[in-house]
Design an enzyme around this catalytic site. Sequence first.
Site, short mmCIF file in Angstrom:
data_model
loop_
_atom_site.label_atom_id
_atom_site.label_comp_id
_atom_site.label_asym_id
_atom_site.label_seq_id
_atom_site.Cartn_x
_atom_site.Cartn_y
_atom_site.Cartn_z
N ARG A 33 0.84 -1.22 0.00
CA ARG A 33 0.00 0.00 0.00
C ARG A 33 0.86 1.26 0.00
O ARG A 33 0.45 2.30 -0.51
CB ARG A 33 -0.95 -0.01 1.21
CG ARG A 33 -2.06 1.06 1.13
CD ARG A 33 -3.15 0.80 2.16
NE ARG A 33 -4.30 1.70 2.06
CZ ARG A 33 -4.57 2.69 2.90
NH1 ARG A 33 -3.78 2.91 3.92
NH2 ARG A 33 -5.64 3.44 2.74
N ILE A 59 -7.49 7.27 -1.29
CA ILE A 59 -7.33 5.81 -1.38
C ILE A 59 -8.21 5.27 -0.26
O ILE A 59 -8.17 5.77 0.87
CB ILE A 59 -5.84 5.40 -1.22
CG1 ILE A 59 -5.67 3.87 -1.23
CG2 ILE A 59 -5.20 5.98 0.02
CD1 ILE A 59 -4.19 3.42 -1.28
N SER A 60 -9.03 4.26 -0.57
CA SER A 60 -10.01 3.77 0.39
C SER A 60 -9.36 3.18 1.64
O SER A 60 -8.21 2.74 1.62
CB SER A 60 -10.89 2.71 -0.25
OG SER A 60 -11.49 3.22 -1.43
N GLN A 61 -10.15 3.16 2.72
CA GLN A 61 -9.72 2.54 3.97
C GLN A 61 -9.51 1.04 3.74
O GLN A 61 -10.37 0.39 3.13
CB GLN A 61 -10.83 2.77 5.00
CG GLN A 61 -10.52 2.23 6.37
CD GLN A 61 -11.74 2.29 7.28
OE1 GLN A 61 -12.81 2.76 6.88
NE2 GLN A 61 -11.58 1.83 8.48
#
Length: 211
Positions: A33, A59-61
């Site tokens: 990530r 950016i998504s959780q």
Amino acid sequence: MIAETRKIRLIMELRQGGVTQTDVLTAIEKTPREQFVPELFRESAYDNRPLPIGGDQTISQPLIVGLMTQALALHKRCKVLEIGTGSGYQTAILARLSRRVYSVERIRNLYVDAVRRFDSLGIGNVTAQIGDGGLGWPEQAPFDRIIVTAAADTVPQALLDQLRVGGCLVIPVGAEGGTQTLWRIARTAEGFEEEPLTSVRFVPLVSGTVG
Ligand code: SAH
């Protein structure tokens, strides 16, 4: 804390949050990530929270990435459509668990960065394009799975049309800043079956392209 320790902590948090499928957890564990977030946020790459990626997008959780991926019930023969490439992080995870991923992003700069990441990480089964994802990708339809990573007011009809019978669509629905619900919509021979999964907070699905 060193990166590996942070990563182990994150995986534990995802398990506690309901991500239990081993293949999904492994895909998250193997996807770096830190390569998908701006330099400034590298330290926070394994925190369970969304992070800014520019262009007012995030950016998504990781927990939401895990839950959405799990809800798709992917297998290696799946042809997947993703709307909202963003950083490409969710895309990279889908790519590990399916045959091919078609991903649409409306903002050119994000698309360019994401494609560069796919190349540098050797991810070869992703095809990305700039476009309005609300229209789907008709030339490549039908899809076994569709995932939308921006919130729509209503489910775009084009996406329902491009879903194969036996497949499913995972999509957040609701107004920006208001209550949004993540839905799993399965297509059967008779029609569509909708199931609410959890409350979420996503940036809006916007029509048109930028750049
Ligand atoms: N899955 C991404 C999340 C990105 S946020 C990640 O993990 O990084 C949502 C993304 O959807 C943004 O990049 C935004 O530009 C994009 N988006 C919003 N509306 C869109 C549309 N109509 N078509 C394609 N992309 C769209």
